[in-house]
Design a protein around this motif. Structure first.
Motif, mmCIF file in Angstrom:
data_model
loop_
_atom_site.group_PDB
_atom_site.id
_atom_site.type_symbol
_atom_site.label_atom_id
_atom_site.label_comp_id
_atom_site.label_asym_id
_atom_site.label_seq_id
_atom_site.Cartn_x
_atom_site.Cartn_y
_atom_site.Cartn_z
ATOM 1 N N GLU A 1 0.699 -1.241 0.030
ATOM 2 C CA GLU A 1 -0.146 0.106 -0.128
ATOM 3 C C GLU A 1 0.862 1.330 -0.075
ATOM 4 O O GLU A 1 0.605 2.387 0.737
ATOM 5 C CB GLU A 1 -1.020 -0.088 1.301
ATOM 6 N N LYS A 2 1.917 1.198 -0.875
ATOM 7 C CA LYS A 2 2.699 2.464 -1.105
ATOM 8 C C LYS A 2 2.774 2.778 -2.577
ATOM 9 O O LYS A 2 3.618 2.874 -3.312
ATOM 10 C CB LYS A 2 4.128 2.045 -0.839
ATOM 11 N N PRO A 3 1.276 3.314 -2.744
ATOM 12 C CA PRO A 3 1.111 3.517 -4.465
ATOM 13 C C PRO A 3 1.958 4.427 -5.144
ATOM 14 O O PRO A 3 2.424 4.367 -6.483
ATOM 15 C CB PRO A 3 -0.402 3.875 -4.433
ATOM 16 N N GLU A 4 2.473 5.504 -4.358
ATOM 17 C CA GLU A 4 3.234 6.581 -4.930
ATOM 18 C C GLU A 4 4.558 5.770 -5.520
ATOM 19 O O GLU A 4 5.260 6.035 -6.575
ATOM 20 C CB GLU A 4 3.460 7.903 -4.044
ATOM 21 N N LYS A 5 5.136 5.050 -4.576
ATOM 22 C CA LYS A 5 6.466 4.438 -4.771
ATOM 23 C C LYS A 5 6.068 3.381 -6.059
ATOM 24 O O LYS A 5 7.120 3.068 -6.834
ATOM 25 C CB LYS A 5 6.943 3.598 -3.498
ATOM 26 N N ALA A 6 5.093 2.918 -6.024
ATOM 27 C CA ALA A 6 4.918 1.657 -6.983
ATOM 28 C C ALA A 6 4.822 2.351 -8.239
ATOM 29 O O ALA A 6 5.146 1.886 -9.303
ATOM 30 C CB ALA A 6 3.434 1.013 -6.891
ATOM 31 N N VAL A 7 4.196 3.721 -8.566
ATOM 32 C CA VAL A 7 4.088 4.352 -9.705
ATOM 33 C C VAL A 7 5.445 4.597 -10.380
ATOM 34 O O VAL A 7 5.872 4.343 -11.355
ATOM 35 C CB VAL A 7 3.386 5.619 -9.545
ATOM 36 N N GLU A 8 6.517 5.141 -9.443
ATOM 37 C CA GLU A 8 7.659 5.321 -9.766
ATOM 38 C C GLU A 8 8.630 4.038 -10.361
ATOM 39 O O GLU A 8 9.255 4.420 -11.223
ATOM 40 C CB GLU A 8 8.480 5.957 -8.637
ATOM 41 N N ASP B 1 7.071 -1.395 -24.617
ATOM 42 C CA ASP B 1 5.997 -2.214 -25.148
ATOM 43 C C ASP B 1 5.546 -3.484 -24.363
ATOM 44 O O ASP B 1 4.683 -4.195 -24.979
ATOM 45 C CB ASP B 1 6.603 -2.405 -26.707
ATOM 46 N N ASN B 2 6.048 -3.349 -23.218
ATOM 47 C CA ASN B 2 5.757 -4.705 -22.267
ATOM 48 C C ASN B 2 4.342 -4.467 -21.838
ATOM 49 O O ASN B 2 4.081 -3.635 -20.966
ATOM 50 C CB ASN B 2 6.709 -4.753 -21.171
ATOM 51 N N VAL B 3 3.206 -5.221 -22.355
ATOM 52 C CA VAL B 3 2.039 -5.209 -21.871
ATOM 53 C C VAL B 3 1.756 -5.106 -20.238
ATOM 54 O O VAL B 3 1.045 -4.406 -19.800
ATOM 55 C CB VAL B 3 0.941 -6.140 -22.453
ATOM 56 N N ASP B 4 2.658 -6.089 -19.851
ATOM 57 C CA ASP B 4 2.318 -6.357 -18.315
ATOM 58 C C ASP B 4 2.764 -5.217 -17.489
ATOM 59 O O ASP B 4 2.338 -4.626 -16.596
ATOM 60 C CB ASP B 4 3.191 -7.390 -17.879
ATOM 61 N N PHE B 5 3.954 -4.577 -17.855
ATOM 62 C CA PHE B 5 4.455 -3.363 -17.247
ATOM 63 C C PHE B 5 3.544 -2.303 -17.203
ATOM 64 O O PHE B 5 3.173 -1.388 -16.427
ATOM 65 C CB PHE B 5 5.418 -3.059 -17.736
ATOM 66 N N LEU B 6 2.956 -1.942 -18.636
ATOM 67 C CA LEU B 6 2.148 -0.797 -18.778
ATOM 68 C C LEU B 6 0.762 -1.114 -18.049
ATOM 69 O O LEU B 6 0.353 -0.303 -17.398
ATOM 70 C CB LEU B 6 1.635 -0.649 -20.377
ATOM 71 N N THR B 7 0.343 -2.262 -17.875
ATOM 72 C CA THR B 7 -1.013 -2.462 -17.296
ATOM 73 C C THR B 7 -0.724 -2.182 -15.731
ATOM 74 O O THR B 7 -1.564 -1.858 -15.124
ATOM 75 C CB THR B 7 -1.240 -4.173 -17.335
ATOM 76 N N ASN B 8 0.591 -2.616 -15.147
ATOM 77 C CA ASN B 8 0.664 -2.398 -13.748
ATOM 78 C C ASN B 8 0.894 -0.822 -13.599
ATOM 79 O O ASN B 8 0.350 -0.370 -12.373
ATOM 80 C CB ASN B 8 2.055 -2.992 -13.456
ATOM 81 N N LEU B 9 1.465 -0.176 -14.405
ATOM 82 C CA LEU B 9 1.493 1.363 -14.313
ATOM 83 C C LEU B 9 0.208 1.835 -14.266
ATOM 84 O O LEU B 9 0.034 2.835 -13.501
ATOM 85 C CB LEU B 9 2.532 1.791 -15.126
ATOM 86 N N ALA C 1 -1.397 1.250 -11.043
ATOM 87 C CA ALA C 1 -0.635 2.193 -9.762
ATOM 88 C C ALA C 1 -1.369 3.708 -10.139
ATOM 89 O O ALA C 1 -1.670 4.221 -8.929
ATOM 90 C CB ALA C 1 0.772 2.070 -10.022
ATOM 91 N N TYR C 2 -1.468 4.186 -11.193
ATOM 92 C CA TYR C 2 -1.934 5.388 -11.359
ATOM 93 C C TYR C 2 -3.564 5.489 -10.970
ATOM 94 O O TYR C 2 -3.890 6.386 -10.144
ATOM 95 C CB TYR C 2 -1.936 5.936 -12.994
ATOM 96 N N LEU C 3 -4.072 4.620 -10.989
ATOM 97 C CA LEU C 3 -5.689 4.423 -10.474
ATOM 98 C C LEU C 3 -5.578 4.459 -9.054
ATOM 99 O O LEU C 3 -6.580 4.841 -8.296
ATOM 100 C CB LEU C 3 -6.437 3.134 -11.096
ATOM 101 N N ASP D 1 -5.019 9.152 -9.968
ATOM 102 C CA ASP D 1 -4.528 9.901 -11.386
ATOM 103 C C ASP D 1 -5.331 9.037 -12.556
ATOM 104 O O ASP D 1 -4.652 8.542 -13.427
ATOM 105 C CB ASP D 1 -3.204 10.019 -11.639
ATOM 106 N N THR D 2 -6.623 9.298 -12.700
ATOM 107 C CA THR D 2 -7.333 8.518 -13.841
ATOM 108 C C THR D 2 -6.915 8.979 -15.278
ATOM 109 O O THR D 2 -7.137 8.258 -16.094
ATOM 110 C CB THR D 2 -8.917 8.813 -13.521
ATOM 111 N N GLU D 3 -6.355 10.332 -15.525
ATOM 112 C CA GLU D 3 -6.171 10.841 -16.626
ATOM 113 C C GLU D 3 -4.942 10.136 -17.317
ATOM 114 O O GLU D 3 -4.895 9.352 -18.525
ATOM 115 C CB GLU D 3 -5.957 12.268 -16.554
ATOM 116 N N LYS D 4 -4.064 9.927 -16.403
ATOM 117 C CA LYS D 4 -2.673 9.100 -16.930
ATOM 118 C C LYS D 4 -3.119 7.643 -16.807
ATOM 119 O O LYS D 4 -2.407 7.072 -17.905
ATOM 120 C CB LYS D 4 -1.565 9.532 -16.088
ATOM 121 N N ALA D 5 -3.826 7.207 -16.190
ATOM 122 C CA ALA D 5 -4.080 5.772 -15.991
ATOM 123 C C ALA D 5 -5.002 5.429 -17.722
ATOM 124 O O ALA D 5 -4.520 4.530 -18.209
ATOM 125 C CB ALA D 5 -5.103 5.437 -15.048
ATOM 126 N N ALA D 6 -5.856 6.237 -17.817
ATOM 127 C CA ALA D 6 -6.807 6.300 -19.262
ATOM 128 C C ALA D 6 -5.781 6.377 -20.500
ATOM 129 O O ALA D 6 -5.865 5.688 -21.432
ATOM 130 C CB ALA D 6 -7.679 7.455 -19.264
#
Length: 313
Positions: A151-158, A169-177, A180-182, A186-191
């Motif tokens: 439960e350290k979402p800011e660190k997860a984002v970084e 182009d890694n789909v898993d990494f993009l999905t995880n990012l 984390a934005y959600l 930060d719904t805009e960046k997640a979107a």
């Protein structure tokens, strides 16, 4: 056989002599001690060699190897950092030394801690691995996963951002990012990420669901509903898609009959959700089905009571 053995020993000694002939006594002594398993002695020699030849990258590579044998990870990483860039001839050797150190930390310490659900320890080792070899995207992605669980979402984002920088182009990494934005709202960046992913992975229920959630949180209800239905079409067992589709129909669209249809399917698959039963009770009431409203309300109360009893046991 004795002649062959003596010949082999002679060749080994000759190769060691050639190896050490161009090195300072301190570096040579360190290599001999390291090969013999006398690690503390080797470290002492290599430190002396470093003090005499601070511009020699080979000294730092051997020093890092000795530190790694003692699991002195910080010191090993610092040694490689100090040796990097001193001499272009050793760039490839430094790179290989980093990879060797990364493998040891990542495979032997970080992954076992993660498997044992010791996420604090795993995060520490993944962070060390990311510094041992900053070119390995896996370290940053794994670190992000740990931070998410902790439960350290800011660190997860970084952490996920660094993973994506290395493998865009890694789909898993993009999905995880995007997830984390959600988590940080930060719904805009997640979107932005999710819409790219949705085009790349049109048949991936997980990706489509995250797009739906992002749209829902941004208030794009009609588009979210369409995506939730797409998820259910792709994976009829995707429970969260049923729940949030039902809630969108109930709360934002006031389509109570539509909500009943979806929520009934949800509780058929997962009957222990008291909130879903409470929603059904409200929707039944809105559609004039008082009998079912009472039944659903009682079901919600039973589940709440059952969960409280289980907590008190």
């Amino acid at each position: 056989m004795r002649i062959i053995s003596l010949l082999a020993i002679s060749l080994l000694m000759l190769s060691l002599t050639v190896l050490l002939s161009c090195k300072t006594p301190e570096l040579s002594g360190g290599i001999i001690a390291l090969e013999a398993g006398r690690i503390d002695e080797a470290i002492n020699y290599f430190q002396q060699a470093r003090d005499k030849q601070p511009e020699n990258p080979e000294v730092y590579m051997y020093l890092a190897k000795a530190y790694a044998n003692k699991q002195m990870w910080e010191e090993a990483i610092e040694a490689l950092d100090n040796g990097e860039g001193l001499d272009p001839k050793f760039d490839e050797d430094i790179k290989l030394a980093r990879e060797e150190l990364w493998v040891k930390i990542y495979n032997d310490f970080a992954i076992p801690a993660y498997v044992e659900h010791d996420y604090e320890t795993a995060a520490e080792y993944f962070e060390l691995a990311s510094r041992a070899d900053p070119t390995k995207a896996e370290s940053f992605n794994s670190l992000g996963l740990c931070y998410g669980i902790l439960e350290k979402p800011e660190k997860a984002v970084e952490a996920f951002k660094k993973a994506v920088e290395l493998q865009p182009d890694n789909v898993d990494f993009l999905t995880n990012l995007s997830s984390a934005y959600l988590d940080i709202g930060d719904t805009e960046k997640a979107a932005e990420i999710l819409f790219v992913l949705a085009e790349k992975e049109p048949d991936n229920a997980e990706v489509q669901y995250k797009v739906a959630r992002s749209l829902h949180l941004q208030g794009s209800i009609d588009e979210a509903i369409e995506k939730y239905r797409k998820v259910i079409e792709l994976d009829p067992e995707y429970l969260d898609a049923y729940y949030y589709l039902g809630s969108a129909l109930q709360d934002e669209k006031q389509d109570y009959e539509g909500a009943v249809e979806i929520l009934e399917k949800y509780v058929e698959k997962y009957e222990d959700d008291e909130v879903a039963w409470a929603r059904l009770a409200q929707c039944y009431s809105k559609t004039g089905n008082k009998e079912k409203a009472i039944e659903a309300g009682k079901k919600a109360e039973e589940i709440i009571k059952k969960k409280k009893e289980e907590e008190n046991q």
